[in-house]
Design an enzyme around this catalytic site. Structure first.
Site, PDB file in Angstrom:
ATOM      1  N   LYS A  39       0.836  -1.204   0.000  1.00  0.00           N
ATOM      2  CA  LYS A  39       0.000   0.000   0.000  1.00  0.00           C
ATOM      3  C   LYS A  39       0.872   1.256   0.000  1.00  0.00           C
ATOM      4  CE  LYS A  39      -3.731  -2.363   2.499  1.00  0.00           C
ATOM      5  NZ  LYS A  39      -4.609  -2.307   3.709  1.00  0.00           N
ATOM      6  N   TYR A  68     -12.408  -2.731  -3.290  1.00  0.00           N
ATOM      7  CA  TYR A  68     -12.929  -2.695  -1.918  1.00  0.00           C
ATOM      8  C   TYR A  68     -14.457  -2.696  -1.876  1.00  0.00           C
ATOM      9  CZ  TYR A  68      -8.306  -2.017   0.229  1.00  0.00           C
ATOM     10  OH  TYR A  68      -7.014  -2.176   0.688  1.00  0.00           O
ATOM     11  N   THR A 114      -5.106  -7.363  10.999  1.00  0.00           N
ATOM     12  CA  THR A 114      -5.388  -6.076  10.348  1.00  0.00           C
ATOM     13  C   THR A 114      -4.809  -4.884  11.101  1.00  0.00           C
ATOM     14  OG1 THR A 114      -7.423  -7.030   9.480  1.00  0.00           O
ATOM     15  CG2 THR A 114      -7.276  -4.631   9.463  1.00  0.00           C
ATOM     16  N   ASN A 164      -1.633  -0.289   7.157  1.00  0.00           N
ATOM     17  CA  ASN A 164      -1.022  -1.556   7.581  1.00  0.00           C
ATOM     18  C   ASN A 164      -0.194  -2.226   6.482  1.00  0.00           C
ATOM     19  OD1 ASN A 164      -3.066  -2.441   5.951  1.00  0.00           O
ATOM     20  ND2 ASN A 164      -4.289  -3.340   7.594  1.00  0.00           N
ATOM     21  N   HIS A 224      -1.929  -5.589   1.469  1.00  0.00           N
ATOM     22  CA  HIS A 224      -3.191  -6.278   1.241  1.00  0.00           C
ATOM     23  C   HIS A 224      -2.878  -7.681   0.739  1.00  0.00           C
ATOM     24  CE1 HIS A 224      -7.201  -7.259  -0.312  1.00  0.00           C
ATOM     25  NE2 HIS A 224      -6.555  -7.777  -1.343  1.00  0.00           N
ATOM     26  N   GLU A 247      -9.615 -10.128  -7.720  1.00  0.00           N
ATOM     27  CA  GLU A 247      -8.681  -9.012  -7.498  1.00  0.00           C
ATOM     28  C   GLU A 247      -7.538  -9.018  -8.518  1.00  0.00           C
ATOM     29  OE1 GLU A 247      -7.555  -9.531  -3.411  1.00  0.00           O
ATOM     30  OE2 GLU A 247      -9.531  -8.916  -2.671  1.00  0.00           O
TER      31      GLU A 247
HETATM   32  P1  DAT Z   1      -7.509  -6.939   5.803  1.00  0.00           P
HETATM   33  O1  DAT Z   1      -6.684  -5.948   5.002  1.00  0.00           O
HETATM   34  O2  DAT Z   1      -6.755  -7.443   6.995  1.00  0.00           O
HETATM   35  O3  DAT Z   1      -8.104  -8.042   4.948  1.00  0.00           O
HETATM   36  P2  DAT Z   1     -10.151  -5.720   5.806  1.00  0.00           P
HETATM   37  O4  DAT Z   1     -10.326  -6.316   4.442  1.00  0.00           O
HETATM   38  O5  DAT Z   1     -11.171  -6.026   6.832  1.00  0.00           O
HETATM   39  O6  DAT Z   1      -8.722  -6.103   6.416  1.00  0.00           O
HETATM   40  O7  DAT Z   1     -10.098  -4.133   5.680  1.00  0.00           O
HETATM   41  C1  DAT Z   1      -9.430  -3.502   4.613  1.00  0.00           C
HETATM   42  C2  DAT Z   1      -8.534  -2.424   5.174  1.00  0.00           C
HETATM   43  O8  DAT Z   1      -9.311  -1.403   5.797  1.00  0.00           O
HETATM   44  C3  DAT Z   1      -7.582  -2.906   6.262  1.00  0.00           C
HETATM   45  O9  DAT Z   1      -6.392  -3.452   5.731  1.00  0.00           O
HETATM   46  C4  DAT Z   1      -7.340  -1.672   7.069  1.00  0.00           C
HETATM   47  C5  DAT Z   1      -8.662  -0.939   6.979  1.00  0.00           C
HETATM   48  N1  DAT Z   1      -9.543  -1.235   8.121  1.00  0.00           N
HETATM   49  C6  DAT Z   1     -10.247  -2.383   8.326  1.00  0.00           C
HETATM   50  N2  DAT Z   1     -10.985  -2.314   9.440  1.00  0.00           N
HETATM   51  C7  DAT Z   1     -10.755  -1.082   9.954  1.00  0.00           C
HETATM   52  C8  DAT Z   1     -11.243  -0.392  11.114  1.00  0.00           C
HETATM   53  N3  DAT Z   1     -12.123  -0.943  11.953  1.00  0.00           N
HETATM   54  N4  DAT Z   1     -10.779   0.862  11.345  1.00  0.00           N
HETATM   55  C9  DAT Z   1      -9.890   1.440  10.494  1.00  0.00           C
HETATM   56  N5  DAT Z   1      -9.419   0.867   9.386  1.00  0.00           N
HETATM   57  C10 DAT Z   1      -9.829  -0.385   9.112  1.00  0.00           C
HETATM   58 MG    MG Z   2      -9.454  -7.799   3.325  1.00  0.00          MG
END
Ligand code: DAT
Ligand code: MG
Length: 138
Positions: free
Chosen positions: A11, A51, A93, A118, A121, A132
């Site tokens: 990212k 997303y 995450t 973080n 992805h 994707e």
């Molecule tokens: P991951 O990337 O671990 O699969 P995700 O798909 O649930 O996580 O969410 C996509 C991204 O959005 C994630 O990498 C960081 C951000 N994110 C997720 N949940 C969040 C939250 N509760 N508060 C802030 N950012 C968040």
């Molecule tokens: Mg995800």
């Protein structure tokens, strides 16, 4: 059994901090094979597809803005159980809670923003990976 593929994104926080090589090297060092790689300035349209599952969540708009804030290194890695293996290597995450030894745990932290930055992805299922990879490498 066919060899699995996953989409890995470094990212904008990772690219901007100069960690692209470090992240890709960690995935290669685990043994997965790099089969596609490009640096992308994502568009809103691309990110809306990528997303789609998060539309309507409080962090959705900050997430899209963050992903538009700089280039993304998009990669495809290949190997048996690479989807699960990369998610394990990435860590959970929230970088604060991600275990030391993981990419997010070692290289990430909470910056007090509306979206967690973080670093990476990784696709979360075979169906997501196929979808994707089609979005980022069409
Ligand atoms: P991951 O990337 O671990 O699969 P995700 O798909 O649930 O996580 O969410 C996509 C991204 O959005 C994630 O990498 C960081 C951000 N994110 C997720 N949940 C969040 C939250 N509760 N508060 C802030 N950012 C968040
Ligand atoms: Mg995800």
């Amino acid at each position: 059994m066919s060899v699995e593929r996953t989409l890995v994104l470094v990212k904008p926080d990772g690219v901007t901090r100069g960690l692209t090589g470090t992240v890709l090297a960690r995935v290669e060092a685990k043994g997965y094979k790099l089969v596609e790689l490009r640096l992308v300035n994502a568009t809103r349209e691309l990110l809306e597809q990528h997303y789609a599952e998060h539309v309507g969540k409080p962090f959705y708009e900050p997430l899209v803005e963050f992903m538009l804030s700089g280039p993304v290194a998009a990669a495809v890695f290949e190997g048996q159980r690479v989807i699960e293996g990369f998610r394990s290597l990435a860590g959970s995450t929230e970088p604060t809670a991600a275990a030391p030894g993981t990419i997010r745990g070692d290289l990430g932290r909470d910056w007090g923003l509306k979206v967690q930055q973080n670093l990476v992805h990784g696709s979360d299922s075979a169906e997501s990976a196929e979808r994707e990879i089609g979005i980022w490498f069409s």
